[in-house]
Scaffold this motif. Structure first.
Motif, PDB file in Angstrom:
ATOM      1  N   LEU A   8     -19.073 -22.402 -11.440  1.00  0.00           N
ATOM      2  CA  LEU A   8     -19.008 -21.133 -12.151  1.00  0.00           C
ATOM      3  C   LEU A   8     -17.774 -20.331 -11.743  1.00  0.00           C
ATOM      4  O   LEU A   8     -17.125 -19.709 -12.581  1.00  0.00           O
ATOM      5  CB  LEU A   8     -20.273 -20.311 -11.909  1.00  0.00           C
ATOM      6  CG  LEU A   8     -21.541 -20.829 -12.579  1.00  0.00           C
ATOM      7  CD1 LEU A   8     -22.758 -20.028 -12.122  1.00  0.00           C
ATOM      8  CD2 LEU A   8     -21.418 -20.801 -14.087  1.00  0.00           C
ATOM      9  N   ALA A  64     -20.709 -13.082 -13.232  1.00  0.00           N
ATOM     10  CA  ALA A  64     -20.962 -14.208 -12.318  1.00  0.00           C
ATOM     11  C   ALA A  64     -22.418 -14.213 -11.861  1.00  0.00           C
ATOM     12  O   ALA A  64     -23.062 -15.269 -11.818  1.00  0.00           O
ATOM     13  CB  ALA A  64     -20.028 -14.131 -11.117  1.00  0.00           C
ATOM     14  N   LEU A  67     -24.675 -15.376 -14.818  1.00  0.00           N
ATOM     15  CA  LEU A  67     -24.617 -16.821 -15.046  1.00  0.00           C
ATOM     16  C   LEU A  67     -25.356 -17.590 -13.951  1.00  0.00           C
ATOM     17  O   LEU A  67     -26.048 -18.573 -14.229  1.00  0.00           O
ATOM     18  CB  LEU A  67     -23.166 -17.284 -15.144  1.00  0.00           C
ATOM     19  CG  LEU A  67     -22.405 -16.807 -16.375  1.00  0.00           C
ATOM     20  CD1 LEU A  67     -20.944 -17.213 -16.285  1.00  0.00           C
ATOM     21  CD2 LEU A  67     -23.028 -17.335 -17.651  1.00  0.00           C
ATOM     22  N   THR A  68     -25.239 -17.136 -12.717  1.00  0.00           N
ATOM     23  CA  THR A  68     -25.940 -17.793 -11.610  1.00  0.00           C
ATOM     24  C   THR A  68     -27.449 -17.689 -11.783  1.00  0.00           C
ATOM     25  O   THR A  68     -28.179 -18.651 -11.538  1.00  0.00           O
ATOM     26  CB  THR A  68     -25.522 -17.165 -10.262  1.00  0.00           C
ATOM     27  OG1 THR A  68     -24.105 -17.267 -10.133  1.00  0.00           O
ATOM     28  CG2 THR A  68     -26.174 -17.874  -9.101  1.00  0.00           C
ATOM     29  N   TYR A  99     -19.706 -30.986 -13.745  1.00  0.00           N
ATOM     30  CA  TYR A  99     -18.712 -30.049 -14.271  1.00  0.00           C
ATOM     31  C   TYR A  99     -17.497 -30.829 -14.741  1.00  0.00           C
ATOM     32  O   TYR A  99     -16.981 -31.682 -14.023  1.00  0.00           O
ATOM     33  CB  TYR A  99     -18.308 -29.044 -13.195  1.00  0.00           C
ATOM     34  CG  TYR A  99     -17.155 -28.157 -13.587  1.00  0.00           C
ATOM     35  CD1 TYR A  99     -17.263 -27.271 -14.652  1.00  0.00           C
ATOM     36  CD2 TYR A  99     -15.961 -28.198 -12.893  1.00  0.00           C
ATOM     37  CE1 TYR A  99     -16.209 -26.463 -15.023  1.00  0.00           C
ATOM     38  CE2 TYR A  99     -14.906 -27.387 -13.239  1.00  0.00           C
ATOM     39  CZ  TYR A  99     -15.034 -26.525 -14.305  1.00  0.00           C
ATOM     40  OH  TYR A  99     -13.989 -25.716 -14.682  1.00  0.00           O
TER      41      TYR A  99
END
Length: 108
Positions: A8, A64, A67-68, A99
């Motif tokens: 991320l 952030a 999204l986590t 990823y």
């Protein structure tokens, strides 16, 4: 979860213009997908249900954390597009993170 956080961070370091969260963990959850678009001073989070869309503005620092919290608990796939790059983050139901980042030539 450190692999998720590193992935991320890599995506967010490229200042993505658009992010799409999809592939629900549980089909009975309220939101079907989430689209996050960069606006002039913030990111706009659009959460889609079957018939409605809910919008929320979010500053880049909070993105952030969002999204986590969301990846792995609500969605298993994240696609992001930034200047000349496409990011793909996949999670398995067991928590394995994959990823991929590829360079995309700018479309005219």
């Amino acid at each position: 979860m450190s692999e998720l956080n590193q992935s991320l961070a890599s995506i967010l370091s490229d200042a993505p213009e658009r992010l799409v969260l999809s592939k629900q963990v549980n089909k009975s959850q309220e939101f079907r997908k989430v689209i996050i678009e960069k606006k002039s001073h913030c990111y706009q989070i659009s959460r889609y249900t079957e018939k409605q869309v809910f919008h929320e503005n979010c500053d880049p620092v909070r993105l952030a954390d969002y999204l986590t919290e969301t990846m792995g608990t609500q969605f298993l796939q994240l696609n992001g597009w930034s200047e000349g790059k496409e990011h793909q983050l996949l999670m398995s139901k067991k928590g394995t993170v994959t990823y991929k980042k590829k360079v995309v030539p700018n479309a005219a």
